[in-house]
Write a protein that holds these residues in place. Structure first.
Motif, PDB file in Angstrom:
ATOM      1  N   GLY A 197       6.700  -5.168  13.812  1.00  0.00           N
ATOM      2  CA  GLY A 197       7.578  -4.795  12.630  1.00  0.00           C
ATOM      3  C   GLY A 197       7.132  -3.724  11.857  1.00  0.00           C
ATOM      4  N   ARG A 198       5.867  -3.212  11.777  1.00  0.00           N
ATOM      5  CA  ARG A 198       5.605  -1.964  11.097  1.00  0.00           C
ATOM      6  C   ARG A 198       5.785  -0.708  11.650  1.00  0.00           C
ATOM      7  NH1 ARG A 198      -0.587  -3.392  10.431  1.00  0.00           N
ATOM      8  NH2 ARG A 198      -0.438  -2.505  12.262  1.00  0.00           N
ATOM      9  N   GLY A 199       6.460  -0.671  12.923  1.00  0.00           N
ATOM     10  CA  GLY A 199       6.673   0.553  13.498  1.00  0.00           C
ATOM     11  C   GLY A 199       5.777   1.091  14.329  1.00  0.00           C
ATOM     12  N   ARG A 200       4.528   0.481  14.553  1.00  0.00           N
ATOM     13  CA  ARG A 200       3.498   1.235  15.188  1.00  0.00           C
ATOM     14  C   ARG A 200       2.725   0.083  15.951  1.00  0.00           C
ATOM     15  NH1 ARG A 200      -1.345   0.243  12.380  1.00  0.00           N
ATOM     16  NH2 ARG A 200      -2.570   1.819  13.767  1.00  0.00           N
ATOM     17  N   TYR A 201       2.124   0.429  17.139  1.00  0.00           N
ATOM     18  CA  TYR A 201       1.173  -0.458  17.964  1.00  0.00           C
ATOM     19  C   TYR A 201       0.190  -0.528  17.656  1.00  0.00           C
ATOM     20  CZ  TYR A 201       5.717  -0.077  20.965  1.00  0.00           C
ATOM     21  OH  TYR A 201       6.809  -0.304  21.453  1.00  0.00           O
TER      22      TYR A 201
END
Length: 144
Positions: A72-76
């Motif tokens: 959900g934060r847009g990064r892995y």
């Protein structure tokens, strides 16, 4: 007499052939790169809301794994460690800065591989199933 001998020999060959084919199951092979493509969850331990969850995992031949997880934060986020497969039972430990000192996974999994699909079914406290598809982990995922 020759016919009886031939019949006995034929019967022996059939029996030997039948015994030779018994229970030659191939070991499960999970090495490679996988992407989570589905899940059947019985219990949700965390609420993620409407956010997309994406997971890539590489089971390396040397018994290590590299996992990239987006929640959900847009990064892995990266997680690494070791895995062990005993028959069809998969377990592992983390060994990365976020989870040092070999912390065990939250579950042990019964695994099945059908072609390019890996199904991991949780064996402790639930019967959650995670379905992965064989893939190549994109470089942009590895570099985050």
């Amino acid at each position: 007499m020759k016919r009886m001998l031939f019949a006995c020999l034929a019967a022996c060959l059939i029996l030997v052939n039948a015994c030779d084919k018994s229970d030659k199951t191939q070991p499960v092979k999970i090495t490679g790169e996988w992407n989570l493509t589905g899940a059947e969850l019985t219990v949700k331990s965390t609420q993620i809301g409407t956010e997309t969850v994406d997971v890539y995992i590489a089971f390396n031949a040397d018994g290590t794994f590299d996992m990239y997880q987006m929640t959900g934060r847009g990064r892995y986020d990266y997680y690494g460690g070791k895995w062990k497969l005993s028959g069809t039972v998969l377990e592992g430990t983390y060994n990365d800065p976020k989870r040092p000192n070999g912390k065990p996974w939250g579950n042990v999994y019964e695994v099945q591989v059908n072609g390019d699909e890996l199904v991991m079914t949780a064996t402790r406290n639930s019967s959650d199933r995670y379905i992965y598809t064989r893939c190549v982990i994109p470089e942009k995922v590895k570099k985050q």
